[in-house]
Every structure is written in structure tokens, then in C-alpha cells.
Design a protein around this motif. Structure first.
Motif, PDB file in Angstrom:
ATOM      1  N   SER A 177       0.845  -1.195   0.000  1.00  0.00           N
ATOM      2  CA  SER A 177       0.000   0.000   0.000  1.00  0.00           C
ATOM      3  C   SER A 177       0.875   1.236   0.000  1.00  0.00           C
ATOM      4  CB  SER A 177      -1.024  -0.025   1.142  1.00  0.00           C
ATOM      5  OG  SER A 177      -0.435   0.227   2.384  1.00  0.00           O
ATOM      6  N   GLY A 178       0.472   2.219  -0.805  1.00  0.00           N
ATOM      7  CA  GLY A 178       1.284   3.413  -1.040  1.00  0.00           C
ATOM      8  C   GLY A 178       2.020   3.254  -2.365  1.00  0.00           C
ATOM      9  N   LEU A 179       1.960   4.277  -3.234  1.00  0.00           N
ATOM     10  CA  LEU A 179       2.561   4.144  -4.572  1.00  0.00           C
ATOM     11  C   LEU A 179       4.088   4.112  -4.516  1.00  0.00           C
ATOM     12  CD1 LEU A 179       0.111   6.374  -6.651  1.00  0.00           C
ATOM     13  CD2 LEU A 179       0.227   3.872  -6.529  1.00  0.00           C
ATOM     14  N   GLY A 180       4.687   4.782  -3.541  1.00  0.00           N
ATOM     15  CA  GLY A 180       6.137   4.726  -3.369  1.00  0.00           C
ATOM     16  C   GLY A 180       6.579   3.293  -3.106  1.00  0.00           C
ATOM     17  N   ASN A 181       5.806   2.585  -2.286  1.00  0.00           N
ATOM     18  CA  ASN A 181       6.117   1.188  -1.999  1.00  0.00           C
ATOM     19  C   ASN A 181       5.923   0.308  -3.225  1.00  0.00           C
ATOM     20  OD1 ASN A 181       6.801   1.606   0.718  1.00  0.00           O
ATOM     21  ND2 ASN A 181       4.640   1.599   1.313  1.00  0.00           N
ATOM     22  N   ALA A 182       4.936   0.652  -4.053  1.00  0.00           N
ATOM     23  CA  ALA A 182       4.716  -0.111  -5.291  1.00  0.00           C
ATOM     24  C   ALA A 182       5.949   0.033  -6.183  1.00  0.00           C
ATOM     25  CB  ALA A 182       3.469   0.385  -6.016  1.00  0.00           C
ATOM     26  N   HIS A 183       6.438   1.278  -6.302  1.00  0.00           N
ATOM     27  CA  HIS A 183       7.631   1.528  -7.118  1.00  0.00           C
ATOM     28  C   HIS A 183       8.814   0.710  -6.587  1.00  0.00           C
ATOM     29  CE1 HIS A 183      10.349   3.661  -9.730  1.00  0.00           C
ATOM     30  NE2 HIS A 183      11.137   3.875  -8.687  1.00  0.00           N
ATOM     31  N   GLU A 184       8.949   0.695  -5.271  1.00  0.00           N
ATOM     32  CA  GLU A 184      10.036  -0.040  -4.618  1.00  0.00           C
ATOM     33  C   GLU A 184       9.941  -1.551  -4.925  1.00  0.00           C
ATOM     34  OE1 GLU A 184      12.673   0.618  -2.870  1.00  0.00           O
ATOM     35  OE2 GLU A 184      13.052  -1.427  -2.127  1.00  0.00           O
ATOM     36  N   LEU A 185       8.729  -2.106  -4.812  1.00  0.00           N
ATOM     37  CA  LEU A 185       8.571  -3.539  -5.059  1.00  0.00           C
ATOM     38  C   LEU A 185       8.861  -3.878  -6.525  1.00  0.00           C
ATOM     39  CD1 LEU A 185       7.534  -6.183  -3.413  1.00  0.00           C
ATOM     40  CD2 LEU A 185       5.754  -6.071  -5.151  1.00  0.00           C
ATOM     41  N   ILE A 186       8.395  -3.006  -7.438  1.00  0.00           N
ATOM     42  CA  ILE A 186       8.627  -3.254  -8.871  1.00  0.00           C
ATOM     43  C   ILE A 186      10.137  -3.247  -9.154  1.00  0.00           C
ATOM     44  CG2 ILE A 186       8.278  -2.297 -11.201  1.00  0.00           C
ATOM     45  CD1 ILE A 186       5.471  -1.370 -10.098  1.00  0.00           C
ATOM     46  N   LYS A 187      10.842  -2.350  -8.473  1.00  0.00           N
ATOM     47  CA  LYS A 187      12.309  -2.307  -8.613  1.00  0.00           C
ATOM     48  C   LYS A 187      12.915  -3.652  -8.182  1.00  0.00           C
ATOM     49  CE  LYS A 187      15.783   0.210  -6.474  1.00  0.00           C
ATOM     50  NZ  LYS A 187      15.694   0.848  -5.190  1.00  0.00           N
ATOM     51  N   ARG A 188      12.415  -4.171  -7.061  1.00  0.00           N
ATOM     52  CA  ARG A 188      12.925  -5.454  -6.578  1.00  0.00           C
ATOM     53  C   ARG A 188      12.612  -6.584  -7.560  1.00  0.00           C
ATOM     54  NH1 ARG A 188      10.978  -4.870  -0.341  1.00  0.00           N
ATOM     55  NH2 ARG A 188      10.630  -7.117  -0.540  1.00  0.00           N
ATOM     56  N   ILE A 189      11.448  -6.510  -8.199  1.00  0.00           N
ATOM     57  CA  ILE A 189      11.087  -7.538  -9.192  1.00  0.00           C
ATOM     58  C   ILE A 189      12.048  -7.452 -10.388  1.00  0.00           C
ATOM     59  CG2 ILE A 189       9.302  -8.276 -10.850  1.00  0.00           C
ATOM     60  CD1 ILE A 189       7.210  -7.469  -8.729  1.00  0.00           C
ATOM     61  N   LYS A 190      12.316  -6.210 -10.825  1.00  0.00           N
ATOM     62  CA  LYS A 190      13.244  -6.034 -11.962  1.00  0.00           C
ATOM     63  C   LYS A 190      14.631  -6.544 -11.614  1.00  0.00           C
ATOM     64  CE  LYS A 190      11.037  -1.993 -14.072  1.00  0.00           C
ATOM     65  NZ  LYS A 190      11.032  -0.535 -13.924  1.00  0.00           N
ATOM     66  N   GLU A 191      14.982  -6.480 -10.346  1.00  0.00           N
ATOM     67  CA  GLU A 191      16.304  -6.964  -9.916  1.00  0.00           C
ATOM     68  C   GLU A 191      16.322  -8.476  -9.704  1.00  0.00           C
ATOM     69  OE1 GLU A 191      17.425  -2.764  -7.680  1.00  0.00           O
ATOM     70  OE2 GLU A 191      16.949  -4.535  -6.471  1.00  0.00           O
ATOM     71  N   GLY A 192      15.174  -9.141  -9.937  1.00  0.00           N
ATOM     72  CA  GLY A 192      15.178 -10.596  -9.906  1.00  0.00           C
ATOM     73  C   GLY A 192      14.311 -11.273  -8.858  1.00  0.00           C
ATOM     74  N   GLU A 193      13.691 -10.509  -7.949  1.00  0.00           N
ATOM     75  CA  GLU A 193      12.810 -11.168  -6.974  1.00  0.00           C
ATOM     76  C   GLU A 193      11.573 -11.698  -7.699  1.00  0.00           C
ATOM     77  OE1 GLU A 193      11.789  -9.120  -3.337  1.00  0.00           O
ATOM     78  OE2 GLU A 193      13.857  -8.443  -3.074  1.00  0.00           O
ATOM     79  N   HIS A 194      11.113 -12.865  -7.270  1.00  0.00           N
ATOM     80  CA  HIS A 194       9.934 -13.434  -7.926  1.00  0.00           C
ATOM     81  C   HIS A 194       8.693 -13.345  -7.055  1.00  0.00           C
ATOM     82  CE1 HIS A 194       7.465 -16.053 -10.384  1.00  0.00           C
ATOM     83  NE2 HIS A 194       7.057 -16.605  -9.245  1.00  0.00           N
ATOM     84  N   TYR A 195       7.590 -12.934  -7.665  1.00  0.00           N
ATOM     85  CA  TYR A 195       6.286 -12.937  -6.979  1.00  0.00           C
ATOM     86  C   TYR A 195       5.243 -13.518  -7.914  1.00  0.00           C
ATOM     87  CZ  TYR A 195       8.492 -10.043  -3.515  1.00  0.00           C
ATOM     88  OH  TYR A 195       9.339  -9.610  -2.547  1.00  0.00           O
ATOM     89  N   ASP A 196       4.225 -14.137  -7.321  1.00  0.00           N
ATOM     90  CA  ASP A 196       3.134 -14.675  -8.131  1.00  0.00           C
ATOM     91  C   ASP A 196       1.915 -13.768  -8.122  1.00  0.00           C
ATOM     92  OD1 ASP A 196       4.254 -17.321  -8.924  1.00  0.00           O
ATOM     93  OD2 ASP A 196       4.425 -17.504  -6.746  1.00  0.00           O
ATOM     94  N   PHE A 197       1.697 -13.104  -6.996  1.00  0.00           N
ATOM     95  CA  PHE A 197       0.501 -12.258  -6.863  1.00  0.00           C
ATOM     96  C   PHE A 197       0.895 -10.997  -6.109  1.00  0.00           C
ATOM     97  CE2 PHE A 197      -3.465 -10.869  -4.853  1.00  0.00           C
ATOM     98  CZ  PHE A 197      -4.402 -11.061  -5.855  1.00  0.00           C
ATOM     99  N   VAL A 198       0.557  -9.837  -6.653  1.00  0.00           N
ATOM    100  CA  VAL A 198       0.877  -8.576  -5.982  1.00  0.00           C
ATOM    101  C   VAL A 198      -0.379  -7.713  -5.888  1.00  0.00           C
ATOM    102  CG1 VAL A 198       2.291  -6.480  -5.968  1.00  0.00           C
ATOM    103  CG2 VAL A 198       3.248  -8.605  -6.894  1.00  0.00           C
ATOM    104  N   GLU A 199      -0.766  -7.396  -4.676  1.00  0.00           N
ATOM    105  CA  GLU A 199      -1.902  -6.480  -4.468  1.00  0.00           C
ATOM    106  C   GLU A 199      -1.347  -5.079  -4.246  1.00  0.00           C
ATOM    107  OE1 GLU A 199      -4.718  -7.365  -1.170  1.00  0.00           O
ATOM    108  OE2 GLU A 199      -4.529  -5.242  -0.675  1.00  0.00           O
ATOM    109  N   VAL A 200      -1.871  -4.104  -4.992  1.00  0.00           N
ATOM    110  CA  VAL A 200      -1.438  -2.722  -4.753  1.00  0.00           C
ATOM    111  C   VAL A 200      -2.645  -1.829  -4.473  1.00  0.00           C
ATOM    112  CG1 VAL A 200      -0.147  -0.722  -5.587  1.00  0.00           C
ATOM    113  CG2 VAL A 200       0.503  -3.003  -6.368  1.00  0.00           C
ATOM    114  N   MET A 201      -2.577  -1.089  -3.384  1.00  0.00           N
ATOM    115  CA  MET A 201      -3.557  -0.057  -3.046  1.00  0.00           C
ATOM    116  C   MET A 201      -2.779   1.249  -2.891  1.00  0.00           C
ATOM    117  SD  MET A 201      -6.615  -1.267  -2.796  1.00  0.00           S
ATOM    118  CE  MET A 201      -7.181  -2.932  -3.041  1.00  0.00           C
ATOM    119  N   ALA A 202      -3.249   2.302  -3.540  1.00  0.00           N
ATOM    120  CA  ALA A 202      -2.493   3.562  -3.514  1.00  0.00           C
ATOM    121  C   ALA A 202      -2.474   4.206  -2.129  1.00  0.00           C
ATOM    122  CB  ALA A 202      -3.079   4.537  -4.537  1.00  0.00           C
ATOM    123  N   CYS A 203      -3.547   4.040  -1.369  1.00  0.00           N
ATOM    124  CA  CYS A 203      -3.603   4.704  -0.065  1.00  0.00           C
ATOM    125  C   CYS A 203      -2.956   3.838   1.011  1.00  0.00           C
ATOM    126  CB  CYS A 203      -5.051   4.986   0.324  1.00  0.00           C
ATOM    127  SG  CYS A 203      -5.844   6.091  -0.839  1.00  0.00           S
TER     128      CYS A 203
END
Ligand code: SF4
Length: 370
Positions: free
Chosen positions: A276-302
Motif C-alpha cells: 500500500s502506497g505508490l512509493g512502496n509499489a515503485h520499490e517492489l517493482i524495482k525489486r522484481i526487476k532486480e530478480g525477486e519473484h512474486y506470483d501475486f501482488v496487491e497494490v492499493m495507492a492509499c
């Protein structure tokens, strides 16, 4: 530690739609239906003379009827549709292999428009499921399509981003937008005050049929982690109460900005992230690009999810916890826990939705120039 008091996207023109809604309510021949989002019921609190976090759904229904709404529904019913569609989409992707993962949720419009503009690589991983508000509106509009009466559909939502979502081209049916007007929780409070209703003295009332049943899984959509928990309830084949508790304690509940959990599915381990929080979404996407694997990601902006939406009355941290608690206890009180156990789902899929699931319940988002 505080809920956002501003629109998380910062780019939305906030317009007040209550005057237009009053006008529709004044037209005797017009049918005005309304749906109420999960997060709204636990946020009317102090403003209307009841405790913050207290579930006021029955009172909201009673107030809306007195204001002249002809049909009152619960967006949690729409959330049950979203859970079924999103679970099916998730399993279909999983079947195609790891490169198709993760599936990102798409029920928060502020997140979707942020992703369209700023994270073009993840847009193909956004769920094609419309949000509960849009799925439900498409179903309600379809249900009345052949009636000669003019029909206006209103949604009471925790945020202004929902106004922009309702206005999207993708969500216009033959007769105009599926959701004609979105009013925020704060606008609803204002309208209740304007109408002179003494909210705390109303008797609670139930929503209308034929869309009057919903599951607890649909209700917890209003809090961060709720969508994930609802989808896991559907996907995990063990239907025991112990399994429900395990899902709840896997780490999807709670207010942290990025929560990670692993859930067993057959002989696989599913890796889940709740953000939750768009800054955190950006952070997680960065981690995915660096190779972390996820199957399901829930994002809420607030931060904290919809209970802390910018259209809700402002609260401090304690209020956030009590609103989340209010939704979890509503879930506890519901006799139907899982979306697939809602009897309405069966009749919708064999009736109104037959052969039309894609057309009425799905959408394809595309990356946009920033
Ligand atoms: Fe609206 Fe916030 Fe909920 Fe997103 S998380 S749907 S912006 S209230």
C-alpha cells in the motif's frame, strides 16, 4: 503514520457530484440505484454521531432510502464477482508458467493510472478484472436495460480516484457510463446532513434484492491485504476454518507498506506481496526487476487501503486500525465467508452473465505516455 488527506495521484480534478445526484433523485420517473463500497461503512463515525470504525452499513442503507434512492446495493457483492474472476485469471496465468507472473491487482484506479503512466512494463501483468464498482455497475445496468424507465446509477466511494475511473471510455455501455456519478464518503455525509436526517436515530435496514447477498471476503476489500485474502480463500482448496485462519495469519493483515507471504498451493509455494502506497509499489517493482519473484501482488495507492482513502473523513493512526477492525468483524459476522459460496454468483453466471463475462466484467489497460 497518518492517512493521506490528499489525492494520492495528485492529478485528479476533484468535482462534487452531490448536486447532480439530488437532481436525479428529484426526477420522479427516474430510477436511481446506488452501491456502497466496503470502506465507507466504517468511516461515517464521529461526523454523524457514532463511533469511528463502527459498521454503519444498515444505517447508511436506511438514510439513502429516505433520501429517495430506489435501490440500494453493497459493492461487496461486486467484490465477490471480482474475486471469482481474479482467481480464475490467476490460476490460468499460473498454468502458463513463471514468466506470466506476477498478477497485479487492478481494483484501485489510482494505482492503475499510476502504472499506465509510470510503470509501462507491468501493465501487461495488470489483472483484466474490472474493479468491484465497475463489475457491479455493469451488471446492475444490464439488469435494467429493457426497462423503459430512465436509470441513473450512483456509487458511494472512499476516494476521488473512483470519479476518474467511472469517467473512463472503457466503462461506457450503450446507454452511457455504467456509473453515472461517484460521491465520496465526505459528500455522502454532507448530503445526509443537508437532508435533515438524524443518522444515529435511524433503524438499520438491509440492502435490496436481487443483488442482496455478499460474502465476508467481499467486505474485507476495503482494507490493505483484503483482496489477497479473498483471492486466497478462493484459490486454496482446503475449505476448513483452520485454513481460513492460516491465510489470515500468513502476514496479509496489518498496516505495513510492503508485506510478503508464502502460501502452499499443491506442491508449489506461491509468493505473495501486499503493497500500500505508490512509493512502496515503485520499490517492489524495482525489486522484481532486480530478480525477486512474486506470483501475486496487491497494490492499493492509499497507505492502509481504502479505509484511509482521500474521500474519507480524516483520521489519525488509531482510527485507521479501528476502521480495519470494523471490516474484519463484519467478515466474522457474515455467514458466507467465501465468494464462491454466495448463491447470487451461481444465478448470475448461469443467467445475466452467460456468454458475456468478458464483455461485462473485464477490461484491457494500456501503457500511456507519461
Ligand atoms: Fe481509492 Fe485509495 Fe482505495 Fe485506491 S486505495 S481505490 S485510491 S481509496
Amino acid at each position: 503514520g497518518q492517512c493521506a488527506a490528499v489525492c494520492p495521484t495528485g492529478a485528479i480534478v476533484i468535482k462534487n457530484d452531490s448536486a447532480r445526484v439530488w437532481k436525479a433523485l428529484d426526477e420522479k420517473e427516474t430510477r436511481v440505484s446506488v452501491q456502497i463500497a466496503p470502506a465507507v461503512r466504517v468511516a461515517l463515525g464521529k461526523e454523524l454521531g457514532i463511533g469511528d470504525g463502527e459498521n454503519a452499513m444498515g444505517l447508511i442503507v436506511a438514510a439513502l432510502r429516505r433520501m429517495g434512492f430506489n435501490e440500494v446495493f453493497d459493492t461487496s457483492t461486486g467484490a465477490d464477482l471480482t474475486v471469482l474472476e481474479e482467481s480464475a485469471e490467476f490460476l490460468a496465468r499460473l498454468g502458463k508458467g513463471e514468466h506470466e507472473m506476477p498478477l497485479f491487482t487492478s481494483c484501485c484506479p489510482a494505482w492503475v493510472s499510476y502504472a499506465e503512466k509510470n510503470e509501462p512494463e507491468v501493465v501487461k501483468n495488470l489483472s483484466t478484472c474490472r474493479s468491484p464498482m465497475q463489475m457491479f455497475a455493469a451488471v446492475i445496468k444490464e439488469h435494467h436495460k429493457h426497462s423503459p424507465r430512465k436509470h441513473v446509477h450512483v456509487a458511494v466511494m472512499p476516494c476521488t480516484a473512483k470519479k476518474a475511473e467511472a469517467a473512463r471510455e472503457e466503462f461506457r455501455g450503450e446507454l452511457g457510463p455504467d456509473v453515472d456519478y461517484v460521491i465520496t464518503t465526505q459528500e455522502l455525509i454532507q448530503m445526509i446532513k443537508e437532508s435533515g436526517i438524524v443518522f444515529s436515530e435511524l433503524e438499520p435496514e438491509a440492502v435490496d434484492m436481487p443483488f442482496g447477498t455478499m460474502s465476508g471476503a467481499g467486505v474485507i476489500f476495503g482494507v490493505t491485504g483484503g483482496v489477497t485474502e479473498a483471492v486466497l480463500r478462493r484459490v486454496i482448496s482446503d475449505k476448513s476454518a483452520a485454513a481460513l485462519r492460516t491465510i489470515a495469519f500468513k502476514g496479509v493483515r496489518g498496516g505495513e507498506g510492503i508485506k510478503v507471504a508464502t502460501v502452499k498451493y499443491g506442491d508449489r509455494e506461491l509468493k505473495i506481496a501486499v503493497v500500500s502506497g505508490l512509493g512502496n509499489a515503485h520499490e517492489l517493482i524495482k525489486r522484481i526487476k532486480e530478480g525477486e519473484h512474486y506470483d501475486f501482488v496487491e497494490v492499493m495507492a492509499c497507505p492502509g487501503g481504502c479505509v484511509c482513502g482521500a474521500g474519507q473523513p480524516f483520521i489519525l493512526r488509531e482510527g485507521k486500525v479501528s476502521r480495519a477492525k470494523g471490516l474484519y468483524s463484519a467478515d466474522k459476522m457474515s455467514s458466507i465467508k467465501r465468494s464462491e459460496e454466495n448463491p447470487l454468483m451461481l444465478s448470475l453466471y448461469s443467467g445475466l452473465l452467460k456468454g458475456r463475462v468478458h464483455e461485462l466484467l473485464h477490461v484491457h489497460y494500456h501503457a500511456k505516455e507519461a
